[in-house]
Write an enzyme that holds these catalytic residues in place. Structure first.
Site, short mmCIF file in Angstrom:
data_model
loop_
_atom_site.label_atom_id
_atom_site.label_comp_id
_atom_site.label_asym_id
_atom_site.label_seq_id
_atom_site.Cartn_x
_atom_site.Cartn_y
_atom_site.Cartn_z
N HIS A 139 0.83 -1.21 0.00
CA HIS A 139 0.00 0.00 0.00
C HIS A 139 0.85 1.25 0.00
O HIS A 139 0.57 2.21 -0.69
CB HIS A 139 -0.88 0.01 1.26
CG HIS A 139 -2.19 -0.68 1.06
ND1 HIS A 139 -2.82 -1.39 2.03
CD2 HIS A 139 -2.98 -0.73 -0.03
CE1 HIS A 139 -3.96 -1.88 1.56
NE2 HIS A 139 -4.08 -1.49 0.31
N CYS A 445 0.17 -0.12 -21.25
CA CYS A 445 -0.30 0.56 -20.04
C CYS A 445 0.39 0.05 -18.77
O CYS A 445 -0.01 0.42 -17.66
CB CYS A 445 -1.81 0.44 -19.90
SG CYS A 445 -2.38 -1.25 -19.73
C1 PEP Z 1 0.00 -4.78 -16.29
O1 PEP Z 1 -0.02 -5.98 -15.97
O2 PEP Z 1 0.96 -4.24 -16.89
C2 PEP Z 1 -1.14 -3.91 -15.97
C3 PEP Z 1 -1.22 -2.69 -16.44
O3 PEP Z 1 -2.10 -4.40 -15.13
P1 PEP Z 1 -1.94 -4.55 -13.55
O4 PEP Z 1 -0.66 -3.86 -13.15
O5 PEP Z 1 -3.15 -3.92 -12.95
O6 PEP Z 1 -1.90 -6.02 -13.39
#
Ligand code: PEP
Ligand code: MG
Length: 493
Positions: A139, A445
């Protein structure tokens, strides 16, 4: 003991007054733990047997913390810092010692830092965090990342005492105590350069990101909850590349109205810019009580779209909320952890069925483009089966951990967990080329999208849209402006 527990709960409640939604969620979690009789019971039993309240509490909490730290599940390990936080707060209440705020600009060092300790400090005047242990998935790491506070985890030992001069370079992952004159001078010059770079980047954050060789790169933002948009100027980005929806599931399963209102807030803020909302990616490092299942290896288990498809009752509620919210902006919907074409087909059918039901009931709605996260290596290696997706968004966090077989929540293998590894970059390049050849928009992303040390390799691999955390926007855009889209950096071929 009871009085100290109430005092501790009251002081956390006071902190909540000035906390944003994300922070309030963490504090609420701590208050709920303090209310949990099973946590307090062993200490009360020890007091009844003659121990002092402080000893009873310390011993009971040490056992509890040990249990959390030994947990297989990264989520529970990361929550051990919440427990340590609660333990220390109650002890302070027991001993009546007032909290002493560290001076501005202090580097906080320790085994781990707790969310309430983080929130109690004023980070607007500088300072940083160096943790012997800690986890990038905790967190407190999430809070530091979203507020741009320099923080290193898994540092091992740092021999420094109060009032020692400590230099923290979170950009390159260095920390040094009591530096010699030369090291100090080099640090000051590097930090001045960094500050200039940041200020310069900030001045140009409204501009579109164009590479040295003239290629425009879309830069979008990742948001974790609707409140995030209050601190972001939509003019600074090309939209939302990833809105995670796990925050809605923090306190049980959210109803349709709650979800609709959260999605609508972000869509209205973004105007006609695209907002990609991801259906819930519960499981893995993001367990949801009452929804996710107990598994020996949750990262390889029933998470993301797999779990949503196994619980159509829950998935339908989210689909309806998204379909209804779609009329308020430029929505795209994305499914996490897709491995097979069948999953996209089934999810699309579920959305179509809910759209038909809304139409029959005369409720305004719109079918958004439905795309997928590319984060399972099988899809990155063979994207052909998923060419019917409206778009691909590469989840480099998960893709990297699965390609490198190195847990994203494990500091011991953090060096392996590197998006710039040639194998990961090759896969990203493969997906980008596949998308270009089949007119499927591809973006990225994962956290690597905002990392100036990874951006050149991502551009060379053919990525033309990045979604980054809001704090990373200025430097990500500046890095793009200083990079060539066609470069092949060392090791990225
Ligand atoms: C990822 O896996 O790069 C992603 C953007 O999703 P999360 O970090 O929420 O798993
Ligand atoms: Mg992921």
């Amino acid at each position: 003991m009871r009085a100290a527990l109430s005092e501790a709960a009251a002081s956390i409640a006071a902190l909540m007054q000035s906390a944003d939604e994300e922070a309030a969620g963490i504090l609420e979690f701590q208050i709920a733990m303090l209310d949990d009789e099973s946590l307090v019971e062993p200490a009360l039993a020890a007091i009844a047997a003659g121990a002092s309240a402080a000893d009873a509490w310390s011993d009971a909490m040490a056992t509890e913390i040990e249990g959390y730290e030994a947990a297989e599940d990264g989520y529970f390990r990361a929550r051990s810092s919440d427990l340590r936080d609660i333990a220390a707060r109650v002890l302070r209440a027991l001993s009546g010692i007032a909290e002493k705020a560290p001076p501005h600009g202090a580097i906080i060092q320790g085994k781990d830092l707790t969310p309430t300790q983080f929130l109690a400090m004023d980070w607007t005047r500088g300072g940083g965090i160096v943790l012997k242990e800690g986890s990038p998935a905790s967190h407190v790491a999430m809070l530091a990342r979203s507020r741009g506070v320099p923080m290193l985890v898994g540092v091992g030992s740092l021999e420094a005492a109060n009032d020692d001069l400590v230099l923290l370079d979170a950009e390159h992952g260095h920390v040094v105590a009591r530096p010699d004159t030369e090291a100090h001078r080099a640090f000051l010059s590097a930090s001045a350069t960094h500050r200039d770079r940041l200020q310069h980047a900030q001045l140009r954050v409204r501009e579109r990101a164009v590479t040295v060789d003239g290629v425009t790169i879309e830069v979008l933002v990742n948001i974790a909850e609707p409140a995030d948009v209050r601190t972001i100027d939509i003019a600074h980005c090309d939209g939302v590349g990833l809105m995670r929806t796990e925050f809605l599931f923090g306190h049980g399963l959210p109803d349709e109205a709650t979800q609709y209102s959260a999605y609508r807030t972000v869509l209205e803020w973004a105007g006609d810019k695209p907002v990609t909302i991801r259906t819930v990616d519960a499981g893995g490092d993001k367990p949801v009580p009452g929804y996710t299942v107990e598994e020996t290896n949750p990262f390889l288990g029933l998470r993301g779209i797999r779990l949503s498809l196994s619980r159509p009752d829950v998935f339908r509620v989210q689909a309806r909320a998204l379909l209804r919210a779609a009329v308020h902006g430029n929505l795209k919907v994305m499914f996490p952890m897709v491995s097979l074409a069948r999953e996209l087909v089934e999810a699309t059918h579920l959305f179509e069925a809910e759209a038909a039901a809304l139409a029959a009931a005369g409720i305004p709605h719109r079918m958004p483009p439905l795309g997928i996260m590319v984060e399972v290596p099988a899809v990155a290696i063979s994207p052909e089966g998923l060419a019917s997706a409206a778009f691909f968004s590469i989840g480099s966090n998960d893709l990297t951990q699965y390609v490198m077989a190195a847990g994203r929540d494990n500091t011991a293998v953090a060096a392996l967990n590197d998006v710039r590894n040639p194998a990961v970059i090759a896969l990203i390049g493969h997906v980008a080329r596949f998308g270009a050849a089949h007119a499927i928009p591809v973006s990225l992303c994962g956290d690597a999208g905002g990392d100036p040390t990874a951006i050149p390799a991502l551009l060379s691999a053919g990525i033309r849209a990045l979604s980054v955390t809001p704090a990373q926007l200025p430097l990500a855009k500046a890095t793009i402006a200083a990079s060539r889209a066609q470069d092949t950096p060392d090791g990225a071929a």
